[in-house]
Design a protein around this motif. Structure first.
Motif, PDB file in Angstrom:
ATOM      1  N   LEU A 112       0.888  -1.483   0.013  1.00 47.57           N
ATOM      2  CA  LEU A 112       0.079   0.182  -0.029  1.00 47.57           C
ATOM      3  C   LEU A 112       1.116   0.789   0.347  1.00 47.57           C
ATOM      4  O   LEU A 112       0.529   2.500  -0.799  1.00 47.57           O
ATOM      5  N   LEU A 113       2.153   1.417   0.121  1.00 46.83           N
ATOM      6  CA  LEU A 113       3.117   2.457   0.654  1.00 46.83           C
ATOM      7  C   LEU A 113       3.562   2.575  -0.760  1.00 46.83           C
ATOM      8  O   LEU A 113       3.450   3.856  -0.744  1.00 46.83           O
ATOM      9  N   GLU A 153      -5.086   1.293   5.854  1.00 48.20           N
ATOM     10  CA  GLU A 153      -5.809   2.533   5.272  1.00 48.20           C
ATOM     11  C   GLU A 153      -5.254   3.834   5.055  1.00 48.20           C
ATOM     12  O   GLU A 153      -5.258   4.659   3.850  1.00 48.20           O
ATOM     13  N   ALA A 154      -3.879   4.073   5.719  1.00 44.80           N
ATOM     14  CA  ALA A 154      -3.776   5.443   5.929  1.00 44.80           C
ATOM     15  C   ALA A 154      -2.797   5.371   4.827  1.00 44.80           C
ATOM     16  O   ALA A 154      -1.440   5.933   4.514  1.00 44.80           O
ATOM     17  N   LEU A 155      -1.652   3.770   4.422  1.00 41.27           N
ATOM     18  CA  LEU A 155      -0.812   4.437   3.674  1.00 41.27           C
ATOM     19  C   LEU A 155      -0.812   4.038   2.778  1.00 41.27           C
ATOM     20  O   LEU A 155      -0.189   4.523   1.865  1.00 41.27           O
ATOM     21  N   ALA A 156      -1.765   3.638   1.803  1.00 43.36           N
ATOM     22  CA  ALA A 156      -2.598   4.271   0.364  1.00 43.36           C
ATOM     23  C   ALA A 156      -2.882   5.898   0.366  1.00 43.36           C
ATOM     24  O   ALA A 156      -2.889   5.906   0.994  1.00 43.36           O
ATOM     25  N   PRO A 157      -2.121   5.632  -0.855  1.00 37.73           N
ATOM     26  CA  PRO A 157      -2.282   7.266  -1.635  1.00 37.73           C
ATOM     27  C   PRO A 157      -3.168   7.810  -1.576  1.00 37.73           C
ATOM     28  O   PRO A 157      -4.698   7.371  -1.449  1.00 37.73           O
ATOM     29  N   GLN A 159      -4.325  10.836  -2.041  1.00 41.86           N
ATOM     30  CA  GLN A 159      -5.152  11.725  -3.573  1.00 41.86           C
ATOM     31  C   GLN A 159      -6.236  11.560  -4.342  1.00 41.86           C
ATOM     32  O   GLN A 159      -6.828  10.355  -4.557  1.00 41.86           O
ATOM     33  N   PRO A 160      -6.862  12.222  -4.620  1.00 45.96           N
ATOM     34  CA  PRO A 160      -8.303  12.128  -5.057  1.00 45.96           C
ATOM     35  C   PRO A 160      -8.531  11.506  -6.753  1.00 45.96           C
ATOM     36  O   PRO A 160      -9.261  10.568  -6.712  1.00 45.96           O
ATOM     37  N   GLY A 161      -7.498  11.552  -7.280  1.00 45.39           N
ATOM     38  CA  GLY A 161      -7.294  10.003  -8.513  1.00 45.39           C
ATOM     39  C   GLY A 161      -6.968   8.561  -7.615  1.00 45.39           C
ATOM     40  O   GLY A 161      -8.220   7.845  -8.473  1.00 45.39           O
ATOM     41  N   TYR A 162      -7.009   8.626  -6.909  1.00 46.77           N
ATOM     42  CA  TYR A 162      -6.779   7.374  -6.274  1.00 46.77           C
ATOM     43  C   TYR A 162      -7.856   6.824  -5.519  1.00 46.77           C
ATOM     44  O   TYR A 162      -8.838   5.946  -5.656  1.00 46.77           O
ATOM     45  N   HIS A 163      -8.763   7.485  -5.109  1.00 43.95           N
ATOM     46  CA  HIS A 163     -10.249   7.333  -4.230  1.00 43.95           C
ATOM     47  C   HIS A 163     -10.450   7.270  -5.416  1.00 43.95           C
ATOM     48  O   HIS A 163     -11.455   6.273  -5.600  1.00 43.95           O
ATOM     49  N   PRO A 284       5.384   9.333  -5.006  1.00 40.21           N
ATOM     50  CA  PRO A 284       5.282  10.257  -3.414  1.00 40.21           C
ATOM     51  C   PRO A 284       4.001  11.361  -3.439  1.00 40.21           C
ATOM     52  O   PRO A 284       3.238  10.719  -3.725  1.00 40.21           O
ATOM     53  N   ASP A 285       3.885  11.359  -2.314  1.00 45.36           N
ATOM     54  CA  ASP A 285       2.689  11.615  -1.965  1.00 45.36           C
ATOM     55  C   ASP A 285       2.948  13.249  -1.874  1.00 45.36           C
ATOM     56  O   ASP A 285       1.499  13.983  -2.474  1.00 45.36           O
ATOM     57  N   ASP A 286       3.796  13.682  -1.961  1.00 47.91           N
ATOM     58  CA  ASP A 286       3.994  14.992  -2.142  1.00 47.91           C
ATOM     59  C   ASP A 286       4.895  15.061  -4.124  1.00 47.91           C
ATOM     60  O   ASP A 286       6.184  15.066  -4.279  1.00 47.91           O
ATOM     61  N   LEU A 287       3.844  15.631  -4.637  1.00 50.61           N
ATOM     62  CA  LEU A 287       4.416  16.088  -6.335  1.00 50.61           C
ATOM     63  C   LEU A 287       4.903  17.244  -6.738  1.00 50.61           C
ATOM     64  O   LEU A 287       5.206  17.385  -7.346  1.00 50.61           O
TER      65      LEU A 287
END
Length: 526
Positions: A112-113, A153-157, A159-163, A284-287
């Motif tokens: 997930l990470l 669950e908190a490890l998954a991206p 990001q709106p696109g992922y959701h 990464p979390d931060d693009l």
């Protein structure tokens, strides 16, 4: 100590010697990391149990719930020992079972990470930084907080696109489990106003995915139902919704391309979504606060600021045999009215045949020819028919101007591929739906507007100043006060504000390799 984990770690280390496939080797490497992390986890606990025994069984139950939930991320719960966990009794203190549970958590957490697969085995040019975390400390905290499922669950991206892809996955899996949708027979183009059995097939197909209902206004219950074989305005509207979701021209006309997309199965859409969820996990979390994303498959560029898309541009990408690579880099400057230093490979492969066929094109297109000593050579003195392609003896430079291959502007982000964004003199190609025409670089529509966005935080570089420079003919380098991350990515299912998720043609046929790797079984548990 912890013999099973040690045995699995040794098996992982031996994987290359066993001739495993790249996808299998990737999965083995991930489990190996989980093995090593699991060993460190138990060492820190002095071998005390974490999951089994009366005091821990509730955590074990929560883990099973979380492992089942891996399916909502497009991952296979079986990869995390679900059957074994479900068959065992956690009330019995059992070190072997405890190790299995720890391995399940740490492996799922790692996937997930940062992805189930190593991205370089799928995209060899991958350079984006990936997310990392001390999973031993993370697991210890999750156990202490009774937050097993929540911590995973908190490890998954986030990001709106992922959701959006997760929501679409649930939707299409539900449709697939119910048997999918009916097909549409091949045949002549069907247009609004037409009538016939294929119109009824189109109506049934769109009804199965809710597109028909979404396009139809509320009706009076006393109103007669529509004629299923008549291509009425409501069906026209629903066809257009579908065509937009499938990244087709939304014209309401059902030709061969639309029929092919209508006949793409629900199972195929599920697989496509799973592939793109994995691509999200590689990032990464931060693009970057201000960054540029290019989606190769969608022929599109987004300029983003604090999560908001401030500009979009059509782009042209590499041909199938000169594919644009997937990578990330930092834009540090751009050039207005650039000279084009023709790469040696293109000089020999593209320009030499053109000059042999038409020697006058050298001067007409504004090229300079430079020999190996750095001396300008008069192209009229060169017998291009005798110039060898292997060991091409010249350097080619094209002067700024309307015929320059880079057009008016090139955006530079140093990278080993020598790939960048630039304008093009052949702007008519942007009218094409499929735009894989370049030699690997990304050609941008309306580059001056993009330059204005790029330079917005560079003092003195106002739109008027940039337009004034562009109106001249001198090469001018504009350095940026702050580098802008550029991410050249490949997505075939993307967030869409109108339809939730929009599907994109897999122009480079990259999904199949990724899906096959995701479906490869993990190594057996010893």
């Amino acid at each position: 100590m912890i013999k099973r984990l040690k045995r699995l770690a040794l098996a992982c280390a031996a994987a290359p010697l066993l001739g495993l496939s790249p996808a299998s080797a990737v999965i083995v490497n991930y489990d190996c990391r989980a093995c090593e992390t699991g060993t460190r986890f138990y060492q820190a606990r002095e071998l005390s149990l974490a999951w089994t025994g009366p005091a821990n069984a509730h955590l074990y139950t929560d883990l099973i719930t979380a492992v089942r939930g891996a399916a909502s991320h497009g991952l296979d719960p079986a990869d995390y020992h679900l059957a074994l966990l479900e068959a065992a009794d956690p009330l019995q203190a059992d070190l072997d079972l405890d190790e299995v549970a720890t391995d399940a958590y740490l492996t799922l957490a790692a996937h997930l990470l940062s992805g189930r697969l190593n991205p370089v085995t799928i995209e060899p040019d991958w350079t984006a930084a990936r997310r990392g975390r001390d999973l031993v400390a993370y697991l210890q905290a999750a156990l202490g907080n009774d937050a097993i499922a929540e911590s995973l669950e908190a490890l998954a991206p986030d990001q709106p696109g992922y959701h959006a892809l997760r929501a679409a996955l649930t939707r299409f899996e539900t449709i697939a489990a119910a048997g999918g949708w009916p097909g549409v027979d091949a045949g002549p183009t069907v247009r609004p106003g037409d009538r016939g059995p294929r119109v009824a097939q189109i109506r049934a197909r769109l009804g199965a995915t809710g597109d028909l209902a979404a396009a139809m206004p509320p009706t009076d219950p006393a109103t007669l139902p529509p004629d299923p074989e008549y291509f009425d305005p409501a069906l026209d509207a629903s066809v257009r919704i579908f065509q937009h979701r499938a990244s087709l021209d939304a014209d309401g006309v059902v030709g061969a391309l639309t029929v092919a997309q209508l006949n793409t199965s629900a199972d195929q859409r599920v697989a496509q979504i799973r592939a793109n969820l994995e691509r999200w996990r590689w990032l990464p979390d931060d693009l970057g606060r201000r960054h540029i994303r290019v989606n190769i498959a969608d022929y599109s560029l987004e300029a983003r600021n604090d999560g908001v898309v401030e500009r979009t541009h059509d782009v042209i990408v590499g041909r199938l045999y000169r594919r644009t690579p997937v990578f990330s880099a930092s834009m540090t400057y751009f050039v207005i009215n650039p000279w084009w230093e023709t790469p040696p490979s293109l000089a020999a492969r593209d320009k030499l045949p053109a000059f042999r066929a038409d020697p006058g094109a050298v001067t007409r297109l504004g090229f300079q020819v430079i020999d190996r000593s750095g001396t300008l050579v008069d192209p009229a003195t060169i017998d291009w028919a005798s110039v060898p392609a292997n060991n091409f003896p010249y350097r080619l430079r094209q002067a700024p101007g309307p015929l320059n291959a880079l057009g008016e502007i090139k955006f530079m982000f140093p990278n080993r591929h020598n790939v960048y964004l630039h304008d093009t003199p052949t702007r008519g190609l942007f009218a094409q739906t499929r735009r894989d025409f370049s030699s690997g670089c990304v050609r941008v529509r309306d580059p001056l507007a993009l330059a204005e966005w790029v330079a917005a935080e560079s003092p003195g570089m106002t739109p008027a100043r940039l337009q004034s420079i562009a109106a001249g003919n001198d090469e001018t380098r504009i350095s940026l006060g702050r580098a802008i991350p550029v991410h050249i990515l490949y997505w075939t299912a993307v967030l869409d504000s109108d339809t939730g998720v929009r599907f994109v043609n897999d122009v480079y046929d990259r999904d199949a390799v990724l899906i096959a790797a995701l479906d490869s079984p993990p190594p057996p548990l010893e």
